[in-house]
Design a protein around this motif. Structure first.
Motif, PDB file in Angstrom:
ATOM      1  N   MET A   1       0.848  -1.186   0.000  1.00 21.20           N
ATOM      2  CA  MET A   1       0.000   0.000   0.000  1.00 21.20           C
ATOM      3  C   MET A   1       0.887   1.241   0.000  1.00 21.20           C
ATOM      4  O   MET A   1       1.675   1.454   0.927  1.00 21.20           O
ATOM      5  CB  MET A   1      -0.899  -0.011   1.239  1.00 21.20           C
ATOM      6  N   LYS A   2       0.771   2.047  -1.039  1.00 17.82           N
ATOM      7  CA  LYS A   2       1.587   3.260  -1.144  1.00 17.82           C
ATOM      8  C   LYS A   2       0.851   4.411  -0.481  1.00 17.82           C
ATOM      9  O   LYS A   2      -0.278   4.724  -0.847  1.00 17.82           O
ATOM     10  CB  LYS A   2       1.875   3.564  -2.612  1.00 17.82           C
ATOM     11  N   VAL A   3       1.514   5.025   0.508  1.00 22.67           N
ATOM     12  CA  VAL A   3       0.870   6.008   1.376  1.00 22.67           C
ATOM     13  C   VAL A   3       1.558   7.367   1.242  1.00 22.67           C
ATOM     14  O   VAL A   3       2.790   7.458   1.298  1.00 22.67           O
ATOM     15  CB  VAL A   3       0.926   5.553   2.851  1.00 22.67           C
ATOM     16  N   ALA A   4       0.750   8.415   1.077  1.00 23.79           N
ATOM     17  CA  ALA A   4       1.246   9.789   1.116  1.00 23.79           C
ATOM     18  C   ALA A   4       0.739  10.445   2.394  1.00 23.79           C
ATOM     19  O   ALA A   4      -0.387  10.191   2.830  1.00 23.79           O
ATOM     20  CB  ALA A   4       0.788  10.575  -0.105  1.00 23.79           C
ATOM     21  N   ILE A   5       1.559  11.296   2.984  1.00 18.04           N
ATOM     22  CA  ILE A   5       1.216  11.964   4.237  1.00 18.04           C
ATOM     23  C   ILE A   5       1.061  13.459   3.988  1.00 18.04           C
ATOM     24  O   ILE A   5       1.984  14.119   3.517  1.00 18.04           O
ATOM     25  CB  ILE A   5       2.307  11.746   5.309  1.00 18.04           C
ATOM     26  N   ALA A   6      -0.120  13.990   4.299  1.00 14.80           N
ATOM     27  CA  ALA A   6      -0.329  15.440   4.268  1.00 14.80           C
ATOM     28  C   ALA A   6       0.084  16.006   5.623  1.00 14.80           C
ATOM     29  O   ALA A   6      -0.246  15.446   6.665  1.00 14.80           O
ATOM     30  CB  ALA A   6      -1.799  15.762   3.986  1.00 14.80           C
ATOM     31  N   GLY A   7       0.819  17.119   5.604  1.00 16.59           N
ATOM     32  CA  GLY A   7       1.361  17.661   6.851  1.00 16.59           C
ATOM     33  C   GLY A   7       2.550  16.856   7.329  1.00 16.59           C
ATOM     34  O   GLY A   7       2.744  16.649   8.533  1.00 16.59           O
ATOM     35  N   ALA A   8       3.377  16.418   6.387  1.00 20.69           N
ATOM     36  CA  ALA A   8       4.467  15.490   6.702  1.00 20.69           C
ATOM     37  C   ALA A   8       5.482  16.060   7.685  1.00 20.69           C
ATOM     38  O   ALA A   8       6.135  15.303   8.415  1.00 20.69           O
ATOM     39  CB  ALA A   8       5.178  15.064   5.417  1.00 20.69           C
ATOM     40  N   GLY A   9       5.617  17.378   7.739  1.00 18.12           N
ATOM     41  CA  GLY A   9       6.617  17.975   8.613  1.00 18.12           C
ATOM     42  C   GLY A   9       6.129  18.283  10.009  1.00 18.12           C
ATOM     43  O   GLY A   9       6.924  18.677  10.870  1.00 18.12           O
TER      44      GLY A   9
ATOM     45  N   LYS B   1       7.218   7.642  10.217  1.00 18.48           N
ATOM     46  CA  LYS B   1       7.971   6.580  10.880  1.00 18.48           C
ATOM     47  C   LYS B   1       7.147   5.293  10.982  1.00 18.48           C
ATOM     48  O   LYS B   1       7.637   4.201  10.686  1.00 18.48           O
ATOM     49  CB  LYS B   1       8.408   7.043  12.270  1.00 18.48           C
ATOM     50  N   LEU B   2       5.882   5.442  11.365  1.00 23.15           N
ATOM     51  CA  LEU B   2       5.048   4.263  11.570  1.00 23.15           C
ATOM     52  C   LEU B   2       4.752   3.537  10.260  1.00 23.15           C
ATOM     53  O   LEU B   2       4.791   2.301  10.202  1.00 23.15           O
ATOM     54  CB  LEU B   2       3.748   4.671  12.260  1.00 23.15           C
ATOM     55  N   VAL B   3       4.453   4.283   9.208  1.00 20.97           N
ATOM     56  CA  VAL B   3       4.197   3.642   7.912  1.00 20.97           C
ATOM     57  C   VAL B   3       5.437   2.894   7.452  1.00 20.97           C
ATOM     58  O   VAL B   3       5.350   1.759   6.954  1.00 20.97           O
ATOM     59  CB  VAL B   3       3.761   4.688   6.862  1.00 20.97           C
TER      60      VAL B   3
ATOM     61  N   GLU C   1       4.532  -3.496   7.917  1.00 20.80           N
ATOM     62  CA  GLU C   1       4.605  -4.448   6.813  1.00 20.80           C
ATOM     63  C   GLU C   1       3.435  -4.233   5.856  1.00 20.80           C
ATOM     64  O   GLU C   1       2.291  -4.060   6.288  1.00 20.80           O
ATOM     65  CB  GLU C   1       4.559  -5.875   7.352  1.00 20.80           C
ATOM     66  N   GLY C   2       3.727  -4.203   4.580  1.00 26.68           N
ATOM     67  CA  GLY C   2       2.689  -4.012   3.579  1.00 26.68           C
ATOM     68  C   GLY C   2       2.399  -2.571   3.246  1.00 26.68           C
ATOM     69  O   GLY C   2       1.481  -2.293   2.475  1.00 26.68           O
ATOM     70  N   ALA C   3       3.162  -1.635   3.810  1.00 29.31           N
ATOM     71  CA  ALA C   3       2.949  -0.207   3.540  1.00 29.31           C
ATOM     72  C   ALA C   3       4.280   0.466   3.241  1.00 29.31           C
ATOM     73  O   ALA C   3       5.329   0.054   3.736  1.00 29.31           O
ATOM     74  CB  ALA C   3       2.279   0.469   4.730  1.00 29.31           C
ATOM     75  N   ALA C   4       4.233   1.506   2.418  1.00 25.95           N
ATOM     76  CA  ALA C   4       5.435   2.258   2.077  1.00 25.95           C
ATOM     77  C   ALA C   4       5.065   3.710   1.807  1.00 25.95           C
ATOM     78  O   ALA C   4       3.991   4.003   1.276  1.00 25.95           O
ATOM     79  CB  ALA C   4       6.117   1.662   0.850  1.00 25.95           C
ATOM     80  N   ILE C   5       5.943   4.611   2.178  1.00 28.51           N
ATOM     81  CA  ILE C   5       5.748   6.039   1.912  1.00 28.51           C
ATOM     82  C   ILE C   5       6.057   6.330   0.451  1.00 28.51           C
ATOM     83  O   ILE C   5       7.080   5.887  -0.086  1.00 28.51           O
ATOM     84  CB  ILE C   5       6.659   6.890   2.814  1.00 28.51           C
ATOM     85  N   CYS C   6       5.169   7.089  -0.199  1.00 31.87           N
ATOM     86  CA  CYS C   6       5.415   7.463  -1.592  1.00 31.87           C
ATOM     87  C   CYS C   6       5.387   8.973  -1.803  1.00 31.87           C
ATOM     88  O   CYS C   6       5.695   9.450  -2.900  1.00 31.87           O
ATOM     89  CB  CYS C   6       4.401   6.799  -2.516  1.00 31.87           C
TER      90      CYS C   6
ATOM     91  N   ALA D   1      -6.359   2.046   9.316  1.00 26.76           N
ATOM     92  CA  ALA D   1      -7.429   2.442   8.402  1.00 26.76           C
ATOM     93  C   ALA D   1      -6.930   2.478   6.962  1.00 26.76           C
ATOM     94  O   ALA D   1      -7.629   2.048   6.031  1.00 26.76           O
ATOM     95  CB  ALA D   1      -7.972   3.816   8.809  1.00 26.76           C
ATOM     96  N   ALA D   2      -5.716   2.969   6.761  1.00 28.89           N
ATOM     97  CA  ALA D   2      -5.155   3.058   5.417  1.00 28.89           C
ATOM     98  C   ALA D   2      -4.982   1.675   4.804  1.00 28.89           C
ATOM     99  O   ALA D   2      -5.241   1.468   3.609  1.00 28.89           O
ATOM    100  CB  ALA D   2      -3.813   3.791   5.458  1.00 28.89           C
ATOM    101  N   LEU D   3      -4.561   0.705   5.601  1.00 28.20           N
ATOM    102  CA  LEU D   3      -4.403  -0.656   5.097  1.00 28.20           C
ATOM    103  C   LEU D   3      -5.760  -1.294   4.796  1.00 28.20           C
ATOM    104  O   LEU D   3      -5.899  -2.080   3.861  1.00 28.20           O
ATOM    105  CB  LEU D   3      -3.644  -1.504   6.115  1.00 28.20           C
ATOM    106  N   TRP D   4      -6.764  -0.944   5.594  1.00 27.35           N
ATOM    107  CA  TRP D   4      -8.107  -1.524   5.422  1.00 27.35           C
ATOM    108  C   TRP D   4      -8.816  -0.994   4.189  1.00 27.35           C
ATOM    109  O   TRP D   4      -9.565  -1.707   3.526  1.00 27.35           O
ATOM    110  CB  TRP D   4      -8.932  -1.220   6.661  1.00 27.35           C
TER     111      TRP D   4
END
Length: 266
Positions: A1-9, A18-20, A24-29, A245-248
């Motif tokens: 699961m490719k995850v983007a974070i809004a408000g990353a800073g 850090k948590l993503v 397992e099964g998730a990566a920051i993109c 939630a993101a994985l689900w």
């Protein structure tokens, strides 16, 4: 699961990065920051205290969300509502951790949910969502003769009151006894208020220090009280719920979901 974070800073954004990365099964993109932020251009791994990822924070949502399967947003209401539309344009599901949205901002979230799956909750914590279900059941059992008062405390930087979690709890209490929440909610009593009206659901909001989040619901009658509480010790618990939630949400059809869907509590 490719995850983007809004408000990353931000504080929550760095925790999510850090948590993503550790899940397992998730990566920051991708990572989004506000225009003019000093973190724009910073490596996302470095922001999270990790090894560099060779992915820079950007102030362009189209770039940040381009490769994402899902976007997690714990920013501010106005930014979140626009980020939802950008995520929908990119075909990315959207996890909303932001509270305090007004009607116009919520309408943007609803528009995004016509195109992609949106998970929106006043609180991403497992414990809080279990508490909400308990409050609903207790309220239904006790009925309108018991007074309901909700007290919440958060850190000095929180911008909305009552908290989204407090409102979740109040709405659960109202639903449990068949009330229209908005018709019976009373927030911030001050001055000569007169006798408490039967059926009211009262709110009190406290702000100070670095308190992550404390909520209590008191059911009171003449001879006894029941107090149900939840104390959050670390904001990482909200991040953990959001990542769950993101994985689900992967592969879910468009629409608005909440944490009771994610946790199978419905």
């Amino acid at each position: 699961m490719k995850v983007a974070i809004a408000g990353a800073g931000g504080r929550m954004g760095r925790t999510l990065l850090k948590l993503v990365t550790e899940t397992e099964g998730a990566a920051i993109c991708g990572g989004l920051e506000a225009p003019g932020s000093e973190t724009v251009g910073s490596d996302l791994g470095s922001l999270a205290g990790l090894e560099p990822m060779d992915i820079a924070a950007t102030d362009d949502p189209s770039e940040a969300f381009r490769d994402a399967d899902v976007v997690i947003d714990f920013t501010l209401a106005e930014a979140t509502s626009h980020n939802a539309l950008h995520a929908a344009d990119a075909g990315a599901a959207f996890v909303v951790g932001t509270t305090g949205l007004n009607a116009e901002q919520q309408a943007r979230i609803d528009r995004a949910a016509q195109k992609v799956a949106v998970i929106q909750a006043g609180n991403m914590s497992l414990g809080v969502n279990l508490l909400v279900q308990t409050v609903k059941q207790v309220s239904a059992a006790l009925g309108i003769d018991w007074d309901v008062e909700i007290v919440e405390m958060h850190h000095r930087w929180k911008v909305d009151a009552p908290s989204g979690t407090a409102l979740m709890l109040g709405r659960a209490a109202a639903e449990g006894r068949g009330q229209d929440h908005d018709a019976v909610a009373v927030s911030g009593r001050d001055g000569i208020t007169g006798e408490r009206t039967k059926g009211e659901i009262g709110y009190a909001a406290l702000r100070g220090g670095n308190v992550v989040g404390e909520h209590s619901v008191t059911f009171a009658t003449d001879n006894e009280r029941i107090v149900l509480s939840h104390l959050a010790n670390d904001r990482a618990l909200f991040a953990a719920g959001a990542v769950r939630a993101a994985l689900w949400v992967g592969g879910k059809p468009p629409g608005i979901y909440d944490m009771t869907d994610v946790l199978g509590l419905k």
